[in-house]
Write an enzyme that holds these catalytic residues in place. Structure first.
Site, PDB file in Angstrom:
ATOM      1  N   ASP A  59       0.819  -1.221   0.000  1.00 43.64           N
ATOM      2  CA  ASP A  59       0.000   0.000   0.000  1.00 43.64           C
ATOM      3  C   ASP A  59       0.846   1.262   0.000  1.00 43.64           C
ATOM      4  O   ASP A  59       0.383   2.312   0.394  1.00 43.64           O
ATOM      5  CB  ASP A  59      -0.961  -0.006   1.198  1.00 43.64           C
ATOM      6  CG  ASP A  59      -0.318   0.508   2.479  1.00 43.64           C
ATOM      7  OD1 ASP A  59       0.903   0.328   2.650  1.00 43.64           O
ATOM      8  OD2 ASP A  59      -1.041   1.096   3.301  1.00 43.64           O
ATOM      9  N   GLU A  60       2.083   1.141  -0.466  1.00 39.79           N
ATOM     10  CA  GLU A  60       2.970   2.292  -0.350  1.00 39.79           C
ATOM     11  C   GLU A  60       3.910   2.413  -1.543  1.00 39.79           C
ATOM     12  O   GLU A  60       4.411   1.412  -2.046  1.00 39.79           O
ATOM     13  CB  GLU A  60       3.803   2.101   0.922  1.00 39.79           C
ATOM     14  CG  GLU A  60       4.485   3.349   1.381  1.00 39.79           C
ATOM     15  CD  GLU A  60       5.237   3.079   2.677  1.00 39.79           C
ATOM     16  OE1 GLU A  60       4.662   3.341   3.749  1.00 39.79           O
ATOM     17  OE2 GLU A  60       6.375   2.603   2.600  1.00 39.79           O
TER      18      GLU A  60
END
Ligand code: TTP
Ligand code: MG
Length: 359
Positions: free
Chosen positions: A106-107
């Protein structure tokens, strides 16, 4: 100029997107270990749950105690679902930026210096557009940090969450860093923070002014140099393009349709060895592994797993693949084709830098 984007309470937010009625209550994504319905740990939780002191990694039983009497939802983790959302978000990003370096499910770091000609105001409006597109297309919020380098951008993105956008210009770096505790630096976990504390260092300015020899003594040279630069806001890591190879995959047709894990694995071995060779020759580590199975009616089933730390070890590939297929085959009928995908790939060069000190 660097930026980082991180999706907010990611797994729990995906669960909310798929079931909006969850939105107003604490949502906890759980890794059930199976013995009792309370054994296992919390993967993540939404911000409502965090108000009760719930944290990633906390035993489910403890989270249940903290939420006693509260209407909360405990949901079983579903990696392949989050992986699908992640891939779609990364595709949106890729179309909006010069360089994209995915560092987790998620990054991602990204660079838009060229597109914005280094102008912070233009960069902020691009960031707002990206946030709007992700919200519009995936219904997900994220937090973005913009800074002169990766370390500052990362701290900026953590500064306001969820749904934040924090911009730190060159001349604002020292004012931004000075009130923050040392453990806000990317890579300083509880262990390092404790070690620093024994030398009287708790804030970023204290770390910035600490003698480098002393830091080297307690943390080793590489980490000490990194922390010195990070606390002074002077890191100069480039945003690496992880765009060329974002995933490696192989899919094979089985000799005959089967439901047997060992049979699937045996037939997959040459493909696994090939994937391993491709990883090693490209100097890559992977963090996500997915098993893909195609059934007789051509339906696609997947199971994914995110490893604690990136790896390129063959034994891990074989062991994890077996585990994933065992789980997948417990849910579906005979498979006609089987495959494996490695994603969240990271450069080994990268391993020796920023990402080495994270998680
Ligand atoms: P994070 O970005 O660290 O956490 P988050 O997105 O849930 O929350 P935040 O709003 O603070 O960014 O991690 C991304 C996902 O990785 C997270 O949704 C679940 C998973 N994860 C775990 O499974 N275990 C862990 O200990 C952590 C930290 C994350
Ligand atoms: Mg996140």
């Amino acid at each position: 100029m660097s930026r980082i984007i991180g999706l907010d309470y990611f797994y729990a937010q995906v669960e909310e997107v798929e079931n909006p009625s969850l939105k107003d209550r604490p949502v906890l994504v759980c890794v059930f270990s199976g013995r009792t319905d309370e054994s296992g740990v919390i993967s993540t939780s939404n911000y409502k749950a965090r108000e009760y002191g719930v944290k990633s990694g906390m035993p489910i039983a403890l989270a249940k105690r903290r939420l006693e009497g509260v209407q909360a939802s405990f949901i079983k983790i579903d990696h392949s679902k989050y992986e699908t959302y992640s891939q779609r978000v990364m595709e949106i990003l890729r179309s909006e930026v010069d360089t994209l370096e995915q560092t987790g499910i998620d990054e991602a770091f990204f660079d838009i210096t060229k597109r914005t000609e280094g102008d912070y105001r233009a960069a902020s409006s691009t960031a707002l557009e990206i946030k709007a597109r992700i919200l519009d297309q995936e219904k997900l919020t994220c937090s973005i940090g913009i800074g002169p380098n990766k370390v500052v951008a990362k701290m900026a993105s953590d500064f306001k969450k969820p749904d934040g956008l924090t911009v730190v210009r060159d001349r604002e770096v020292s004012a931004f860093l000075s009130p923050l505790p040392a453990d806000r630096i990317y890579g300083v976990g509880p262990k390092t923070a404790k070690l620093l504390q024994t030398r009287g260092i708790t804030t970023i300015p204290e770390l910035a002014h600490a003698p480098t020899e002393m830091l080297e003594d307690i943390l080793g040279k590489k980490f000490a140099v990194y922390l010195h630069n990070a606390s002074n806001g002077t890191d100069d890591e480039p945003v690496l393009d992880s765009g060329e190879v974002t995933q490696l995959s192989r899919i094979i047709t089985l000799k005959h349709d089967t439901h047997d894990v060992d049979e699937v694995l045996t037939e997959l071995l040459p493909a696994l060895r090939d994937l391993h060779e491709r990883l090693v020759s490209r100097n890559l580590f992977f963090r996500n592994l997915s098993a893909m199975g195609i059934g007789k009616n051509l339906s696609l089933h997947t199971k994914s797993r995110t490893l604690e730390t990136p790896t390129n070890e063959y034994s891990v590939i074989e062991k994890e693949t077996k585990g994933l297929f065992a789980a997948l085959l417990a849910e579906v009928g005979d498979l006609r084709r089987a495959g494996v995908r490695m994603s969240a790939l990271q450069d080994m060069v990268d391993q020796h830098s920023l990402t080495e000190f994270t998680r």
